[in-house]
Design an enzyme around this catalytic site. Structure first.
Site, PDB file in Angstrom:
ATOM      1  N   GLY A  52      37.683  49.240  45.192  1.00 52.56           N
ATOM      2  CA  GLY A  52      37.920  49.482  46.615  1.00 52.56           C
ATOM      3  C   GLY A  52      36.640  49.978  47.246  1.00 52.56           C
ATOM      4  CD  GLU A  53      33.783  52.000  51.597  1.00 54.13           C
ATOM      5  OE1 GLU A  53      32.567  52.047  51.352  1.00 54.13           O
ATOM      6  OE2 GLU A  53      34.460  52.997  51.877  1.00 54.13           O
ATOM      7  CB  SER A  54      32.438  53.471  46.619  1.00 54.22           C
ATOM      8  OG  SER A  54      31.372  53.242  47.513  1.00 54.22           O
ATOM      9  CB  CYS A  87      30.969  48.779  49.660  1.00 53.51           C
ATOM     10  SG  CYS A  87      30.996  47.708  51.086  1.00 53.51           S
ATOM     11  NE  ARG A 114      27.171  49.602  47.366  1.00 52.58           N
ATOM     12  CZ  ARG A 114      27.472  50.341  48.406  1.00 52.58           C
ATOM     13  NH1 ARG A 114      27.010  51.558  48.504  1.00 52.58           N
ATOM     14  NH2 ARG A 114      28.219  49.864  49.367  1.00 52.58           N
ATOM     15  CB  ILE A 142      35.990  39.664  44.431  1.00 55.10           C
ATOM     16  CG1 ILE A 142      36.913  38.591  43.852  1.00 55.10           C
ATOM     17  CG2 ILE A 142      36.138  39.787  45.954  1.00 55.10           C
ATOM     18  CD1 ILE A 142      38.388  38.903  43.977  1.00 55.10           C
ATOM     19  CG  HIS A 178      38.697  41.996  40.772  1.00 56.58           C
ATOM     20  ND1 HIS A 178      39.240  43.140  41.294  1.00 56.58           N
ATOM     21  CD2 HIS A 178      37.529  41.798  41.421  1.00 56.58           C
ATOM     22  CE1 HIS A 178      38.438  43.615  42.235  1.00 56.58           C
ATOM     23  NE2 HIS A 178      37.396  42.820  42.325  1.00 56.58           N
ATOM     24  CD  GLU A 180      42.379  43.572  39.382  1.00 58.29           C
ATOM     25  OE1 GLU A 180      41.874  43.698  40.515  1.00 58.29           O
ATOM     26  OE2 GLU A 180      41.684  43.609  38.340  1.00 58.29           O
TER      27      GLU A 180
END
Length: 191
Positions: A52-54, A87, A114, A142, A178, A180
């Site tokens: 997620g967005e860190s 990010c 990143r 992604i 990912h 999952e």
């Protein structure tokens, strides 16, 4: 056994489905908890922190007191799986040589680049070899980071085109893809 999935951002339900599939294949049972507030992490035998967005995740986890509980769980040897998205250089990864962002936990001795594989439109999938798996794994990247450097106690588990995309240090498993989002539960079973 209790497995906690930090349910702030990311593919929470997909991780839960992958865990259920891995547990079923292993003929094992576990209680899977969605964690949004402090108080549940200490009761878990394993943790998953979705990508997620860190900055957003880090601040929320810090405000809710979850970061402190994760640090304590990590020190006591609780296995932690985390992967990056968008990010986020994984929130538990220590960006050696740079000060961690507020809210970052900094548990692994690695450096991260990143968005190493480009922006959203450059997202892709590829078959990768993964230490401990007999057959290649279909990995989805992604806006993925890569690991550019590892400390001496970090085991490299997978590379894509010579770039590190999975590593393990003690009870931490860090992924740049990912698992999952596939129907293959082997990475969750490995975890």
């Amino acid at each position: 056994m209790r497995i906690g999935v930090i349910a702030i951002q990311g593919n929470v339900e997909e991780h839960i489905d992958s865990l259920k599939s891995a547990l079923k294949q292993a003929n094992s049972e576990a209680q899977i908890l969605k964690i949004k507030h402090k108080g549940l992490v200490p009761s878990c035998d394993a943790l998953i922190i979705p990508g997620g967005e860190s900055t957003t995740m880090g601040r929320f986890m810090e405000r809710e007191g979850i970061n402190c509980e994760i640090r304590n769980a990590a020190k006591s040897g609780v296995p932690i799986l985390e992967h990056a998205q968008a990010c986020a250089p994984c929130k538990t990864w220590r960006r050696t040589g740079r000060k961690n962002k507020p809210g970052m936990i900094g548990l692994m001795d690695i450096k991260v680049n990143r968005n190493a594989f480009g922006r959203q439109k450059e997202s892709f999938e590829s078959m990768i070899d993964f230490v401990g798996l007999k057959e290649p794994f279909r990995a989805l990247f992604i806006r993925a980071p890569c690991i550019t450097d590892c400390g001496k106690n970090v085991e490299i588990l997978s590379k894509y085109n010579g770039v590190i995309v999975a590593a393990r240090e003690n009870n931490f498993l860090a992924l740049a893809f990912h698992p999952e989002l596939t129907d293959d539960p082997r990475i969750h079973h490995y975890f």
